[in-house]
Design an enzyme around this catalytic site. Sequence first.
Site, PDB file in Angstrom:
ATOM      1  N   HIS A 164       0.861  -1.191   0.000  1.00  0.00           N
ATOM      2  CA  HIS A 164       0.000   0.000   0.000  1.00  0.00           C
ATOM      3  C   HIS A 164       0.895   1.237   0.000  1.00  0.00           C
ATOM      4  O   HIS A 164       1.341   1.698   1.043  1.00  0.00           O
ATOM      5  CB  HIS A 164      -0.916  -0.017   1.216  1.00  0.00           C
ATOM      6  CG  HIS A 164      -2.080   0.931   1.111  1.00  0.00           C
ATOM      7  ND1 HIS A 164      -2.144   1.937   0.176  1.00  0.00           N
ATOM      8  CD2 HIS A 164      -3.241   1.014   1.835  1.00  0.00           C
ATOM      9  CE1 HIS A 164      -3.285   2.603   0.324  1.00  0.00           C
ATOM     10  NE2 HIS A 164      -3.968   2.062   1.321  1.00  0.00           N
ATOM     11  N   TYR A 169      -0.647   7.450   3.168  1.00  0.00           N
ATOM     12  CA  TYR A 169      -0.074   6.663   4.262  1.00  0.00           C
ATOM     13  C   TYR A 169       1.449   6.715   4.191  1.00  0.00           C
ATOM     14  O   TYR A 169       2.010   7.507   3.429  1.00  0.00           O
ATOM     15  CB  TYR A 169      -0.636   5.244   4.234  1.00  0.00           C
ATOM     16  CG  TYR A 169      -2.139   5.223   4.457  1.00  0.00           C
ATOM     17  CD1 TYR A 169      -2.687   5.700   5.652  1.00  0.00           C
ATOM     18  CD2 TYR A 169      -3.006   4.782   3.465  1.00  0.00           C
ATOM     19  CE1 TYR A 169      -4.064   5.724   5.853  1.00  0.00           C
ATOM     20  CE2 TYR A 169      -4.384   4.801   3.664  1.00  0.00           C
ATOM     21  CZ  TYR A 169      -4.905   5.272   4.859  1.00  0.00           C
ATOM     22  OH  TYR A 169      -6.269   5.310   5.056  1.00  0.00           O
ATOM     23  N   HIS A 180      -2.604   6.903  -1.004  1.00  0.00           N
ATOM     24  CA  HIS A 180      -3.632   7.500  -0.136  1.00  0.00           C
ATOM     25  C   HIS A 180      -3.094   8.258   1.070  1.00  0.00           C
ATOM     26  O   HIS A 180      -3.791   8.427   2.068  1.00  0.00           O
ATOM     27  CB  HIS A 180      -4.627   6.426   0.309  1.00  0.00           C
ATOM     28  CG  HIS A 180      -5.322   5.760  -0.829  1.00  0.00           C
ATOM     29  ND1 HIS A 180      -6.103   4.638  -0.679  1.00  0.00           N
ATOM     30  CD2 HIS A 180      -5.341   6.042  -2.162  1.00  0.00           C
ATOM     31  CE1 HIS A 180      -6.566   4.261  -1.852  1.00  0.00           C
ATOM     32  NE2 HIS A 180      -6.120   5.097  -2.773  1.00  0.00           N
TER      33      HIS A 180
END
Length: 352
Positions: free
Chosen positions: A178, A183, A181
């Site tokens: 990931h 993060y 977004h």
Amino acid sequence: MSDVKSKLFEPTKIGAWNLRTRTAMAPMTRCFADDKTGIVGDDVVEYYRKRAADGIGLIITEGTVISPRGKGNPGVPGIYTQEQVEAWKKVTEAVHKEGGTIICQIWHVGRLTHHELTGGFPPQAPSAIQAEGVVPRFRKPYDVPEKMSVEDIQEVVSQYAQAAKNAMAAGFDGVEIHGAHGYLIDQFNSDITNKRTDRYGGDLAQRLTFMKEVTKAVIDAIGTERTLIRFSALKVDNPYYMWEDPEAAIHTFMEAFKEVGVTMIHPSTMNFTQVLANGKTMHQLVRKYWDGVIVGVGNLDPVTAEQALEEGTIDVAAFGRPLIANPDFLHRVKNGKDLVEYDAKKHLLTLV
């Protein structure tokens, strides 16, 4: 089956994965793990089993944290203890019995958390810049993060690699990193959150250093054919953010991915059909500079997905909320049945 959706239901091979259809279940935070241990239960097993039984090609799990300090919401699962690994085995076994393919999205939220969620430790981030707003589902303001030392950075890189190994031990078919977004990885990528003056800071190409190190460590651990990486301009704490020059930024990301041997990417946007720059959407711009596998996402519907697959813009179409509301999503699409409308109040509270 309607001809308009023939590409969507076509089997395909991407990386090491033989997919029954060109569809994916997008990763969606559900917060149904045990809050103290990060262990998933039988309800989560059944949740993913149902989507595999429906024929979804690739299931990407909800974000699964790589360390206690990576946690940003109550009830998110982990993949850093043996007990967590053992619990995930039940999920992967159930999915495989249905003929499905499932990968674990490995996640560290960076500054987007609160010390009460991270075992008393301050959030980790490239720079000590506090995010605006409150932690979702926790309703307390984001804490001021601790600027990571080079040693901290190397430790987290190792945690990503170990999480990937743990995922394989749990029976997953691979992982998604990931990197989107807003993060931790994306915090290094952004000039808003990364003010470093060492080799992890600088212009965009230089700020991608942390992302490249994480990705290379994961590839070295489990292979590029089992590694997908998600990236975006979108940030959960700054939804209106966009790169100053989107095409140039995307080109820089593609070069970084090629440099470390990435072969499969997951560009993330909220609106798949939105024109980003020079008359092209995000995924069309990505395709201009990328010959490898692209998983497309962004409020897709079956018709739009079919068109993008036919055009070769994407190789696999990922669906999110429709799959929460409709465990039998593909069955409904294939047979021309109406879809249940996603209802946040209902579907965020129940594992259907």
